[in-house]
Design a protein around this motif. Structure first.
Motif, PDB file in Angstrom:
ATOM      1  N   CYS A   1      14.621  18.140  -1.233  1.00  0.00           N
ATOM      2  CA  CYS A   1      13.574  17.435  -2.101  1.00  0.00           C
ATOM      3  C   CYS A   1      12.544  17.135  -1.051  1.00  0.00           C
ATOM      4  O   CYS A   1      11.913  17.652  -0.270  1.00  0.00           O
ATOM      5  CB  CYS A   1      14.194  15.821  -2.279  1.00  0.00           C
ATOM      6  N   MET A   2      11.352  16.864  -2.745  1.00  0.00           N
ATOM      7  CA  MET A   2       9.449  16.500  -1.473  1.00  0.00           C
ATOM      8  C   MET A   2      10.090  15.065  -1.708  1.00  0.00           C
ATOM      9  O   MET A   2       9.734  13.903  -2.942  1.00  0.00           O
ATOM     10  CB  MET A   2       8.615  17.949  -2.367  1.00  0.00           C
ATOM     11  N   LEU A   3       9.067  14.795  -0.355  1.00  0.00           N
ATOM     12  CA  LEU A   3       8.323  13.005  -0.849  1.00  0.00           C
ATOM     13  C   LEU A   3       7.757  13.111  -0.854  1.00  0.00           C
ATOM     14  O   LEU A   3       6.596  13.586   0.012  1.00  0.00           O
ATOM     15  CB  LEU A   3       9.393  12.216   1.031  1.00  0.00           C
ATOM     16  N   LEU A   4       7.646  12.332  -2.232  1.00  0.00           N
ATOM     17  CA  LEU A   4       5.305  12.942  -2.512  1.00  0.00           C
ATOM     18  C   LEU A   4       5.232  11.726  -2.128  1.00  0.00           C
ATOM     19  O   LEU A   4       3.617  11.318  -1.739  1.00  0.00           O
ATOM     20  CB  LEU A   4       5.854  12.763  -4.334  1.00  0.00           C
ATOM     21  N   ASP A   5       5.279  10.094  -1.533  1.00  0.00           N
ATOM     22  CA  ASP A   5       4.675   9.168  -1.726  1.00  0.00           C
ATOM     23  C   ASP A   5       5.560   8.215  -1.184  1.00  0.00           C
ATOM     24  O   ASP A   5       7.169   8.000  -1.567  1.00  0.00           O
ATOM     25  CB  ASP A   5       3.411   8.334  -2.888  1.00  0.00           C
ATOM     26  N   ILE A   6       5.207   7.094  -0.236  1.00  0.00           N
ATOM     27  CA  ILE A   6       5.835   6.279   0.227  1.00  0.00           C
ATOM     28  C   ILE A   6       5.036   4.711   0.710  1.00  0.00           C
ATOM     29  O   ILE A   6       4.180   4.704   0.892  1.00  0.00           O
ATOM     30  CB  ILE A   6       6.174   7.060   2.071  1.00  0.00           C
ATOM     31  N   SER A   7       5.748   3.781   0.664  1.00  0.00           N
ATOM     32  CA  SER A   7       5.381   2.605   0.885  1.00  0.00           C
ATOM     33  C   SER A   7       6.387   1.550   1.659  1.00  0.00           C
ATOM     34  O   SER A   7       7.343   1.986   1.474  1.00  0.00           O
ATOM     35  CB  SER A   7       4.544   2.000  -0.319  1.00  0.00           C
TER      36      SER A   7
ATOM     37  N   ASN B   1       4.035  14.038   1.220  1.00  0.00           N
ATOM     38  CA  ASN B   1       3.715  15.595   0.770  1.00  0.00           C
ATOM     39  C   ASN B   1       4.509  16.381   1.711  1.00  0.00           C
ATOM     40  O   ASN B   1       4.823  17.157   2.148  1.00  0.00           O
ATOM     41  CB  ASN B   1       2.689  16.422  -0.068  1.00  0.00           C
ATOM     42  N   LYS B   2       6.029  15.713   2.305  1.00  0.00           N
ATOM     43  CA  LYS B   2       6.738  15.936   3.355  1.00  0.00           C
ATOM     44  C   LYS B   2       8.295  16.429   3.085  1.00  0.00           C
ATOM     45  O   LYS B   2       8.970  15.788   1.706  1.00  0.00           O
ATOM     46  CB  LYS B   2       7.025  15.065   4.209  1.00  0.00           C
ATOM     47  N   ASN B   3       8.526  18.134   3.765  1.00  0.00           N
ATOM     48  CA  ASN B   3      10.058  17.666   2.439  1.00  0.00           C
ATOM     49  C   ASN B   3      10.512  16.847   3.165  1.00  0.00           C
ATOM     50  O   ASN B   3      10.914  16.104   4.345  1.00  0.00           O
ATOM     51  CB  ASN B   3      10.537  18.625   3.979  1.00  0.00           C
ATOM     52  N   ALA B   4      11.954  16.807   2.405  1.00  0.00           N
ATOM     53  CA  ALA B   4      13.100  15.181   2.729  1.00  0.00           C
ATOM     54  C   ALA B   4      14.524  15.621   2.301  1.00  0.00           C
ATOM     55  O   ALA B   4      14.877  16.989   1.635  1.00  0.00           O
ATOM     56  CB  ALA B   4      12.437  14.023   2.323  1.00  0.00           C
TER      57      ALA B   4
ATOM     58  N   TYR C   1       2.725   5.428   9.200  1.00  0.00           N
ATOM     59  CA  TYR C   1       1.999   6.163   8.779  1.00  0.00           C
ATOM     60  C   TYR C   1       0.986   5.866   7.198  1.00  0.00           C
ATOM     61  O   TYR C   1      -0.120   6.818   7.300  1.00  0.00           O
ATOM     62  CB  TYR C   1       3.553   6.670   8.263  1.00  0.00           C
ATOM     63  N   VAL C   2       1.457   4.731   7.302  1.00  0.00           N
ATOM     64  CA  VAL C   2       0.989   4.424   5.748  1.00  0.00           C
ATOM     65  C   VAL C   2      -0.661   3.968   5.588  1.00  0.00           C
ATOM     66  O   VAL C   2      -1.718   4.258   5.256  1.00  0.00           O
ATOM     67  CB  VAL C   2       1.324   2.917   5.045  1.00  0.00           C
TER      68      VAL C   2
ATOM     69  N   ILE D   1       0.564  -1.386   0.162  1.00  0.00           N
ATOM     70  CA  ILE D   1       0.028   0.211   0.093  1.00  0.00           C
ATOM     71  C   ILE D   1       1.407   0.990   0.380  1.00  0.00           C
ATOM     72  O   ILE D   1       2.113   1.607   1.149  1.00  0.00           O
ATOM     73  CB  ILE D   1      -1.202  -0.261   0.529  1.00  0.00           C
ATOM     74  N   ARG D   2       1.005   1.915  -1.073  1.00  0.00           N
ATOM     75  CA  ARG D   2       1.313   3.369  -0.956  1.00  0.00           C
ATOM     76  C   ARG D   2       0.589   4.890  -0.719  1.00  0.00           C
ATOM     77  O   ARG D   2      -0.579   4.593  -1.326  1.00  0.00           O
ATOM     78  CB  ARG D   2       2.081   4.189  -2.663  1.00  0.00           C
ATOM     79  N   VAL D   3       0.480   5.511   0.081  1.00  0.00           N
ATOM     80  CA  VAL D   3      -0.059   6.349   0.126  1.00  0.00           C
ATOM     81  C   VAL D   3       1.009   7.950   0.165  1.00  0.00           C
ATOM     82  O   VAL D   3       2.033   8.265   0.315  1.00  0.00           O
ATOM     83  CB  VAL D   3      -0.286   6.147   1.348  1.00  0.00           C
ATOM     84  N   GLU D   4       0.101   9.192   0.018  1.00  0.00           N
ATOM     85  CA  GLU D   4       1.040  10.263  -0.418  1.00  0.00           C
ATOM     86  C   GLU D   4       1.741  11.032   1.108  1.00  0.00           C
ATOM     87  O   GLU D   4       1.007  10.954   2.182  1.00  0.00           O
ATOM     88  CB  GLU D   4      -0.175  11.305  -0.865  1.00  0.00           C
TER      89      GLU D   4
END
Length: 326
Positions: free
Chosen positions: A246-252, A221-224, A319-320, A216-219
């Motif tokens: 950079c910007m962390l757009l999504d993560i799984s 939008n966090k500074n990284a 978080y996901v 499962i991948r979710v948005e």
């Protein structure tokens, strides 16, 4: 003598069953029966029994079908672990997250796909291959009965005198919470001279569904911060230097998408770190793909994560799945 041995074995089995099923007032026989009927393995049922007891679930059977109950159990287990009052460790919590994913993927939205381009959502990102020329990226701006319209593709410059109109192309897209799709179609019209350049594309009713999502991948939008590393320098220790913003757009649990300025290339090993609810999130991995936007001079890096520790995996999955959201 043989009869005596059989009697002993039966008695031992009975004792084990009594301890297994009658550890408290709850009818655990019903719990195990429901678990087997639902298609879960004996090890998974053992694990969920431990979860039910650890989290004081009033109706343990609900763990086999209720995502909310599993989330509540996970929240309770994580809080107890943090406070040092838990009887389980990060490895067990990780196994419960794996079970959580199994229940999630049993939902119809992950099993029922689409067969026609008429169902493609507006703003869906499309990857386009024009044979003999190259690969392009676009997105759907309108989906009508007779055709769908896409933004003017970003990619290699077309050969002199060549127009998109009439071209046969292959299109690929990843549908959110579903899978990847590929199909062949034809470009109907090329409106490069209009105020907003677009293409009209013929519908296809033979979409091929492949590469089903494994996590499962979710948005985000966090500074990284992003760091270039060697493939033998994979670790989860936060870097003290600032790195590339950079910007962390999504993560799984399997990877992430990162937005950076400038042009990047695939095949390099990177380390990205950010903070979720005040906790350090660190992921190392290899850049498997890059989408470069020439107009904005930005690149989206698609990172395949190296194996995560139980602790880091649990932080990311917390978080996901929104375990601590209100």
């Amino acid at each position: 003598m043989l009869i005596f041995i059989i009697i002993i074995v039966v008695l031992l089995a009975a004792i084990i069953l009594i301890r297994l099923f009658a550890s408290d007032n709850f009818p655990w026989v019903q719990f195990y029966t429901r678990g087997r009927e639902s298609g879960f393995s004996l090890n998974e049922i053992h694990l969920l029994k431990k979860v039910a007891i650890e989290s004081s679930i009033q109706n343990p059977v609900s763990l086999f079908w209720s995502v909310k109950q599993v989330d509540r159990a996970l929240k309770s287990m994580i809080l107890k672990y943090r406070s040092g009052t838990s009887n389980v460790d990060q490895a067990v919590i990780s196994k419960v997250f794996d079970f959580r994913k199994k229940i999630e993927f049993e939902q119809p939205k992950y099993k029922i796909g689409i067969t026609t381009s008429r169902k493609i959502a507006v703003r869906q990102v499309m990857k386009i291959t024009l044979p003999g020329v190259g690969n392009y990226v676009s997105n759907v701006v309108e989906n009508l009965k007779k055709y769908f319209a896409i933004s003017y593709p970003s990619g290699p410059q077309l050969p002199l005198g060549v127009s998109w109109a009439g071209q046969k192309v292959n299109m690929y897209f990843w549908r959110a919470d579903d899978a990847g799709y590929v199909f062949e179609t034809r470009i109907l019209n090329d409106f490069i001279d209009s105020k907003v350049p677009i293409l009209h594309v013929a519908h296809a009713d033979n979409l091929v569904r492949s590469q089903k999502r494994g996590s499962i991948r979710v948005e985000a939008n966090k500074n990284a911060s992003l760091f270039s590393i060697n493939n033998n320098a994979v670790n989860e220790t936060p870097e003290r230097s600032s790195g590339i913003k950079c910007m962390l757009l999504d993560i799984s649990e399997d990877g992430a998408a990162i937005l950076i300025g400038g042009k990047a290339r695939a095949g390099i090993y990177v380390k990205v770190q950010s903070k979720f609810s005040g906790e350090d999130i660190v992921m190392c991995g290899i850049v498997r793909g890059v989408n470069f936007n020439q107009n904005k001079n930005q690149s989206v890096l698609h990172i395949k994560a190296a194996p995560l520790s139980f602790s880091m995996k649990n932080k990311i999955l917390g978080y996901v799945y929104g375990i601590f959201q209100d």
